[in-house]
Write a protein that holds these residues in place. Sequence first.
Motif, PDB file in Angstrom:
ATOM      1  N   VAL A  37     -15.842  12.881  -1.212  1.00 32.98           N
ATOM      2  CA  VAL A  37     -14.743  12.266  -0.465  1.00 32.98           C
ATOM      3  C   VAL A  37     -13.485  12.201  -1.317  1.00 32.98           C
ATOM      4  O   VAL A  37     -12.385  12.548  -0.856  1.00 32.98           O
ATOM      5  CB  VAL A  37     -15.147  10.856   0.041  1.00 32.98           C
ATOM      6  N   VAL A  38     -13.618  11.789  -2.565  1.00 33.56           N
ATOM      7  CA  VAL A  38     -12.453  11.703  -3.449  1.00 33.56           C
ATOM      8  C   VAL A  38     -11.888  13.100  -3.718  1.00 33.56           C
ATOM      9  O   VAL A  38     -10.660  13.295  -3.672  1.00 33.56           O
ATOM     10  CB  VAL A  38     -12.807  10.977  -4.765  1.00 33.56           C
ATOM     11  N   ALA A  55      -3.348   5.519  -6.354  1.00 37.14           N
ATOM     12  CA  ALA A  55      -3.334   4.177  -5.765  1.00 37.14           C
ATOM     13  C   ALA A  55      -3.337   4.273  -4.239  1.00 37.14           C
ATOM     14  O   ALA A  55      -3.968   3.449  -3.561  1.00 37.14           O
ATOM     15  CB  ALA A  55      -2.108   3.403  -6.249  1.00 37.14           C
ATOM     16  N   GLY A  56      -2.664   5.286  -3.691  1.00 32.47           N
ATOM     17  CA  GLY A  56      -2.660   5.481  -2.247  1.00 32.47           C
ATOM     18  C   GLY A  56      -4.036   5.839  -1.709  1.00 32.47           C
ATOM     19  O   GLY A  56      -4.415   5.395  -0.621  1.00 32.47           O
ATOM     20  N   ILE A  57      -4.769   6.651  -2.456  1.00 31.22           N
ATOM     21  CA  ILE A  57      -6.124   7.029  -2.026  1.00 31.22           C
ATOM     22  C   ILE A  57      -7.015   5.794  -1.941  1.00 31.22           C
ATOM     23  O   ILE A  57      -7.778   5.619  -0.993  1.00 31.22           O
ATOM     24  CB  ILE A  57      -6.731   8.070  -2.988  1.00 31.22           C
ATOM     25  N   PHE A  58      -6.897   4.899  -2.915  1.00 31.87           N
ATOM     26  CA  PHE A  58      -7.786   3.739  -2.971  1.00 31.87           C
ATOM     27  C   PHE A  58      -7.198   2.492  -2.311  1.00 31.87           C
ATOM     28  O   PHE A  58      -7.764   1.411  -2.429  1.00 31.87           O
ATOM     29  CB  PHE A  58      -8.158   3.438  -4.426  1.00 31.87           C
ATOM     30  N   THR A  67     -15.841   2.469  -2.352  1.00 33.48           N
ATOM     31  CA  THR A  67     -15.810   2.409  -3.810  1.00 33.48           C
ATOM     32  C   THR A  67     -16.623   1.215  -4.310  1.00 33.48           C
ATOM     33  O   THR A  67     -17.340   1.316  -5.305  1.00 33.48           O
ATOM     34  CB  THR A  67     -14.357   2.322  -4.313  1.00 33.48           C
ATOM     35  N   PHE A  68     -16.519   0.087  -3.624  1.00 28.36           N
ATOM     36  CA  PHE A  68     -17.312  -1.096  -3.979  1.00 28.36           C
ATOM     37  C   PHE A  68     -18.810  -0.790  -3.880  1.00 28.36           C
ATOM     38  O   PHE A  68     -19.585  -1.134  -4.771  1.00 28.36           O
ATOM     39  CB  PHE A  68     -16.930  -2.258  -3.054  1.00 28.36           C
TER      40      PHE A  68
END
Length: 121
Positions: A37-38, A55-58, A67-68
């Motif tokens: 995905v990343v 930062a926009g991706i996450f 991600t968590f």
Amino acid sequence: MSVNYGSKRVVVGAHYGLRDWLAQRITAALIVLFTAVVLAQVLLTSGNIGYDKWAGIFSTQWMKALTFAVFIALTLHVWVGVRDIWMDYVKPVAVRLFLQVFTMVWLVSCLGWAIQVLWRL
């Protein structure tokens, strides 16, 4: 006349170790899915990738949740692997217990730090 063959070990059943084996495979699959995905998001992003794009991706809620989940999966994956190493190769019980407790404290600390970084974005 009664003849007993074989050892007198206690048979633990077919499920011995299955939970750890499944945990390793499921967490590995989740980590691979997250990596895909990343990578897909990075490849779809045009231009240079800097802090703003990362930062926009996450920044989206679904990505933070994924991600968590991967942080927790990674912690469990590492714990099962390292615990098995300590159990297989460290024979003195006191040293093994120290290493296992140290590993648990270190992994929980890393998980807390990773979550803190994630939710600061």
